[in-house]
Scaffold this motif. Sequence first.
Motif, PDB file in Angstrom:
ATOM      1  N   UNK A  53       0.834  -1.205   0.000  1.00 34.31           N
ATOM      2  CA  UNK A  53       0.000   0.000   0.000  1.00 34.31           C
ATOM      3  C   UNK A  53       0.870   1.257   0.000  1.00 34.31           C
ATOM      4  N   UNK A  54       1.920   1.256   0.819  1.00 31.78           N
ATOM      5  CA  UNK A  54       2.834   2.398   0.847  1.00 31.78           C
ATOM      6  C   UNK A  54       3.524   2.569  -0.498  1.00 31.78           C
ATOM      7  N   UNK A  55       3.887   1.442  -1.119  1.00 30.00           N
ATOM      8  CA  UNK A  55       4.549   1.510  -2.418  1.00 30.00           C
ATOM      9  C   UNK A  55       3.598   2.093  -3.469  1.00 30.00           C
ATOM     10  N   UNK A  56       2.328   1.727  -3.407  1.00 28.55           N
ATOM     11  CA  UNK A  56       1.344   2.274  -4.345  1.00 28.55           C
ATOM     12  C   UNK A  56       1.187   3.780  -4.136  1.00 28.55           C
ATOM     13  N   UNK A  57       1.136   4.196  -2.869  1.00 28.55           N
ATOM     14  CA  UNK A  57       1.014   5.619  -2.573  1.00 28.55           C
ATOM     15  C   UNK A  57       2.234   6.381  -3.085  1.00 28.55           C
ATOM     16  N   UNK A  58       3.417   5.821  -2.850  1.00 29.44           N
ATOM     17  CA  UNK A  58       4.641   6.459  -3.310  1.00 29.44           C
ATOM     18  C   UNK A  58       4.661   6.546  -4.832  1.00 29.44           C
ATOM     19  N   UNK A  59       4.268   5.459  -5.480  1.00 25.56           N
ATOM     20  CA  UNK A  59       4.247   5.426  -6.939  1.00 25.56           C
ATOM     21  C   UNK A  59       3.269   6.460  -7.485  1.00 25.56           C
ATOM     22  N   UNK A  60       2.137   6.589  -6.841  1.00 23.33           N
ATOM     23  CA  UNK A  60       1.140   7.567  -7.269  1.00 23.33           C
ATOM     24  C   UNK A  60       1.668   8.989  -7.108  1.00 23.33           C
ATOM     25  N   UNK A  61       2.306   9.247  -5.963  1.00 28.90           N
ATOM     26  CA  UNK A  61       2.880  10.570  -5.731  1.00 28.90           C
ATOM     27  C   UNK A  61       3.977  10.876  -6.744  1.00 28.90           C
ATOM     28  N   UNK A  62       4.826   9.921  -6.993  1.00 27.02           N
ATOM     29  CA  UNK A  62       5.909  10.100  -7.951  1.00 27.02           C
ATOM     30  C   UNK A  62       5.350  10.339  -9.353  1.00 27.02           C
ATOM     31  N   UNK A  63       4.319   9.607  -9.705  1.00 27.03           N
ATOM     32  CA  UNK A  63       3.696   9.788 -11.008  1.00 27.03           C
ATOM     33  C   UNK A  63       3.112  11.192 -11.136  1.00 27.03           C
ATOM     34  N   UNK A  64       2.511  11.667 -10.064  1.00 30.04           N
ATOM     35  CA  UNK A  64       1.979  13.028 -10.069  1.00 30.04           C
ATOM     36  C   UNK A  64       3.066  14.065 -10.252  1.00 30.04           C
ATOM     37  N   UNK A  65       4.192  13.874  -9.577  1.00 29.17           N
ATOM     38  CA  UNK A  65       5.308  14.808  -9.711  1.00 29.17           C
ATOM     39  C   UNK A  65       5.874  14.786 -11.139  1.00 29.17           C
ATOM     40  N   UNK A  66       5.978  13.582 -11.704  1.00 27.68           N
ATOM     41  CA  UNK A  66       6.475  13.487 -13.078  1.00 27.68           C
ATOM     42  C   UNK A  66       5.522  14.163 -14.059  1.00 27.68           C
ATOM     43  N   UNK A  67       4.228  14.019 -13.830  1.00 24.61           N
ATOM     44  CA  UNK A  67       3.238  14.699 -14.676  1.00 24.61           C
ATOM     45  C   UNK A  67       3.406  16.214 -14.595  1.00 24.61           C
ATOM     46  N   UNK A  68       3.652  16.709 -13.373  1.00 22.88           N
ATOM     47  CA  UNK A  68       3.860  18.151 -13.205  1.00 22.88           C
ATOM     48  C   UNK A  68       5.095  18.605 -13.979  1.00 22.88           C
ATOM     49  N   UNK A  69       6.170  17.828 -13.861  1.00 20.51           N
ATOM     50  CA  UNK A  69       7.401  18.184 -14.578  1.00 20.51           C
ATOM     51  C   UNK A  69       7.190  18.180 -16.081  1.00 20.51           C
ATOM     52  N   UNK A  70       6.477  17.197 -16.580  1.00 19.85           N
ATOM     53  CA  UNK A  70       6.225  17.119 -18.004  1.00 19.85           C
ATOM     54  C   UNK A  70       5.353  18.279 -18.482  1.00 19.85           C
ATOM     55  N   UNK A  71       4.370  18.626 -17.664  1.00 17.18           N
ATOM     56  CA  UNK A  71       3.495  19.751 -18.007  1.00 17.18           C
ATOM     57  C   UNK A  71       4.294  21.048 -18.014  1.00 17.18           C
ATOM     58  N   UNK A  72       5.222  21.176 -17.103  1.00 18.42           N
ATOM     59  CA  UNK A  72       6.058  22.382 -17.011  1.00 18.42           C
ATOM     60  C   UNK A  72       6.936  22.506 -18.252  1.00 18.42           C
ATOM     61  N   UNK A  73       7.458  21.355 -18.704  1.00 18.93           N
ATOM     62  CA  UNK A  73       8.347  21.388 -19.870  1.00 18.93           C
ATOM     63  C   UNK A  73       7.573  21.725 -21.147  1.00 18.93           C
ATOM     64  N   UNK A  74       6.359  21.208 -21.250  1.00 20.77           N
ATOM     65  CA  UNK A  74       5.541  21.455 -22.432  1.00 20.77           C
ATOM     66  C   UNK A  74       5.084  22.920 -22.457  1.00 20.77           C
ATOM     67  N   UNK A  75       4.718  23.425 -21.322  1.00 18.14           N
ATOM     68  CA  UNK A  75       4.172  24.787 -21.238  1.00 18.14           C
ATOM     69  C   UNK A  75       5.201  25.817 -21.275  1.00 18.14           C
TER      70      UNK A  75
END
Length: 75
Positions: A53-75
Amino acid sequence: MNNQDLQTLDQLIDQLISQNNQLKEQVLALKEQNQKLIDENETLQLEVLESEEKQKEFSSSLSGLLDKLQAQQVG
């Protein structure tokens, strides 16, 4: 059956009773050990579930951060 046969039979019965008592003690000890292992197994299974469960939460948080970074690079 003579007296010697009765004595021999009595000794054999005493030996069987003694062996039976030892086996009962061994069975009891093995049952206790088995219960401890069952309890330990249940604890470990719960720890694995919590870890997953902790690993899923961490993975979800990391995925969210990566999405933010990708959005920042595109924008």
